[in-house]
Design a protein around this motif. Structure first.
Motif, short mmCIF file in Angstrom:
data_model
loop_
_atom_site.label_atom_id
_atom_site.label_comp_id
_atom_site.label_asym_id
_atom_site.label_seq_id
_atom_site.Cartn_x
_atom_site.Cartn_y
_atom_site.Cartn_z
N ALA A 182 0.95 -1.17 -0.10
CA ALA A 182 -0.08 0.01 -0.08
C ALA A 182 0.86 1.20 -0.07
O ALA A 182 0.52 2.12 -0.56
CB ALA A 182 -1.00 0.03 1.16
N VAL A 183 1.88 1.41 0.98
CA VAL A 183 2.85 2.24 0.83
C VAL A 183 4.30 1.76 1.24
O VAL A 183 4.39 0.70 1.82
CB VAL A 183 2.59 3.44 2.00
CG1 VAL A 183 1.16 4.17 1.41
CG2 VAL A 183 2.16 2.75 3.32
N CYS A 195 5.78 8.53 4.27
CA CYS A 195 5.27 7.47 3.45
C CYS A 195 4.70 7.93 2.08
O CYS A 195 4.14 8.90 1.79
CB CYS A 195 4.30 6.75 4.06
SG CYS A 195 4.53 6.20 5.82
N GLY A 196 4.62 6.84 0.94
CA GLY A 196 4.08 7.36 -0.33
C GLY A 196 4.28 5.57 -0.97
O GLY A 196 4.61 4.76 -0.72
N ARG A 197 3.46 5.85 -2.33
CA ARG A 197 3.39 5.04 -3.15
C ARG A 197 4.84 4.28 -3.53
O ARG A 197 5.75 5.15 -3.69
CB ARG A 197 2.39 5.16 -4.17
CG ARG A 197 2.82 5.99 -5.32
CD ARG A 197 1.71 6.19 -6.01
NE ARG A 197 2.09 7.43 -7.11
CZ ARG A 197 2.41 7.01 -8.23
NH1 ARG A 197 3.07 5.85 -8.39
NH2 ARG A 197 2.81 7.99 -9.31
N PHE A 208 10.31 5.60 -4.16
CA PHE A 208 9.05 5.70 -3.88
C PHE A 208 8.99 6.99 -3.47
O PHE A 208 9.71 7.78 -3.11
CB PHE A 208 8.90 4.75 -2.30
CG PHE A 208 9.79 4.99 -1.35
CD1 PHE A 208 9.49 5.81 -0.15
CD2 PHE A 208 11.17 4.43 -1.19
CE1 PHE A 208 10.36 6.10 0.99
CE2 PHE A 208 12.00 4.71 -0.38
CZ PHE A 208 11.71 5.42 0.78
N ARG A 209 7.68 7.51 -3.21
CA ARG A 209 7.25 8.94 -2.93
C ARG A 209 7.54 9.12 -1.41
O ARG A 209 6.59 8.74 -0.75
CB ARG A 209 5.70 9.09 -3.37
CG ARG A 209 5.71 9.18 -4.89
CD ARG A 209 6.05 10.13 -5.78
NE ARG A 209 6.06 9.72 -6.92
CZ ARG A 209 6.63 10.87 -7.81
NH1 ARG A 209 7.04 11.50 -7.69
NH2 ARG A 209 6.19 10.34 -9.13
N ARG A 226 -1.35 -3.95 2.18
CA ARG A 226 -2.95 -3.39 2.20
C ARG A 226 -3.62 -3.95 3.42
O ARG A 226 -4.79 -3.32 3.79
CB ARG A 226 -3.67 -3.75 0.76
CG ARG A 226 -2.90 -3.13 -0.50
CD ARG A 226 -3.72 -3.48 -1.77
NE ARG A 226 -2.79 -2.92 -2.60
CZ ARG A 226 -2.50 -1.76 -3.01
NH1 ARG A 226 -3.31 -0.80 -2.25
NH2 ARG A 226 -1.83 -1.24 -4.09
#
Length: 267
Positions: A182-183, A195-197, A208-209, A226
């Motif tokens: 999910a992240v 956090c990010g995708r 990742f972001r 998830r």
């Protein structure tokens, strides 16, 4: 000190912290889009050998927690006598049972590793360098930038990360590719948790972001599925030159396997 460094990025003065020596471990991937990154590496990830590190090893916490994943560490550069700051990463247990911490290889700019003493604020010895591997940044998703730190017996330590999320295991590149989380999150001594995708993943690194600062280098990177399950992924090593919102992590599953080590988790 066992060192396996090949090259080291030149240090530059950090204008925001006079007297500190800041790293710029930024991978370069100019002229390639996110889609191109994913398509260029997808086949390589899926055809890689399926190797997963051994299950985590439970370790007892000390009464004090001077050392734990996410705390700032300081290194004095012998040549410039300037102070560099990085972040301590995940803990691991060697085949001999020694507890070690991970951080970024480019943080190894001097022989002494220090942390702030919680009681006095003075800097005290945190441990000694073990292995250091740093090839420089061949691209955002290519290169080796990892080091081990043998923790000082004089400092209390805990495998519980500062961010509090306890991993149940380690995710490999294939895990991340086949079951995107999910992240992806990281903890840094300067920017904390962000956090990010996931943008893309290779056999060596993950993009990742997330917000990242130079002094976050070495901090723990983890995945949240998830269903909410947390797995350790690697350590923060930089960000994309082309898109500063893309953070870069060094995967550590391959190194755990190579060294015969296991992720340390609290008992």
């Amino acid at each position: 000190v066992g060192r396996e460094c090949s090259t080291r990025r030149t240090l530059r003065t950090d204008t925001h912290n006079t007297g500190r020596c800041a790293q710029n471990p930024i991978g370069r991937l100019r002229g390639r889009t996110e889609v191109n990154i994913r398509s260029a590496l997808h086949a390589a990830v899926l055809t890689a050998a399926v190797l997963v590190a051994a299950p985590p090893t439970a370790m007892a916490d000390s009464e004090r927690r001077d050392l734990q994943p996410g705390v700032p560490i300081f290194v004095v550069n012998n040549e410039t006598q300037m102070l560099s700051e990085c972040t301590l990463g995940w803990f691991m247990v060697s085949p001999q049972g020694t507890v070690q911490a991970l951080t970024a290889g480019h943080c190894h700019t001097g022989p002494d590793i220090q942390v702030p003493d919680p009681a006095t604020g003075d800097r005290v010895t945190a441990g000694s360098w073990g292995r250091t591997l740093y090839t420089g940044d061949l691209s955002v998703l290519s290169g080796t930038d990892i080091a081990t730190v043998t923790l000082s017996p004089d400092r209390g330590h805990s495998a519980v990360p500062r961010h509090g999320a306890i991993p149940v295991g380690v995710s490999s590149a294939q895990d991340l590719s086949e079951n995107p989380p999910a992240v992806i999150c990281k903890q840094g001594s300067t920017t904390g948790v962000s956090c990010g995708r996931m943008v893309s993943v290779s056999d060596e690194r993950i993009a990742f972001r997330a917000k990242v600062h130079q002094r976050d280098s070495g901090g723990p990177v983890w995945a949240v599925s998830r269903s909410g399950e947390v797995t350790a992924v690697g350590i923060a090593v930089g960000q994309s030159d082309d898109d500063p919102s893309v953070a870069v992590g060094q995967l550590f599953n391959p190194w755990l396997i190579r060294w015969g080590a296991t992720l340390a988790v609290p008992r």
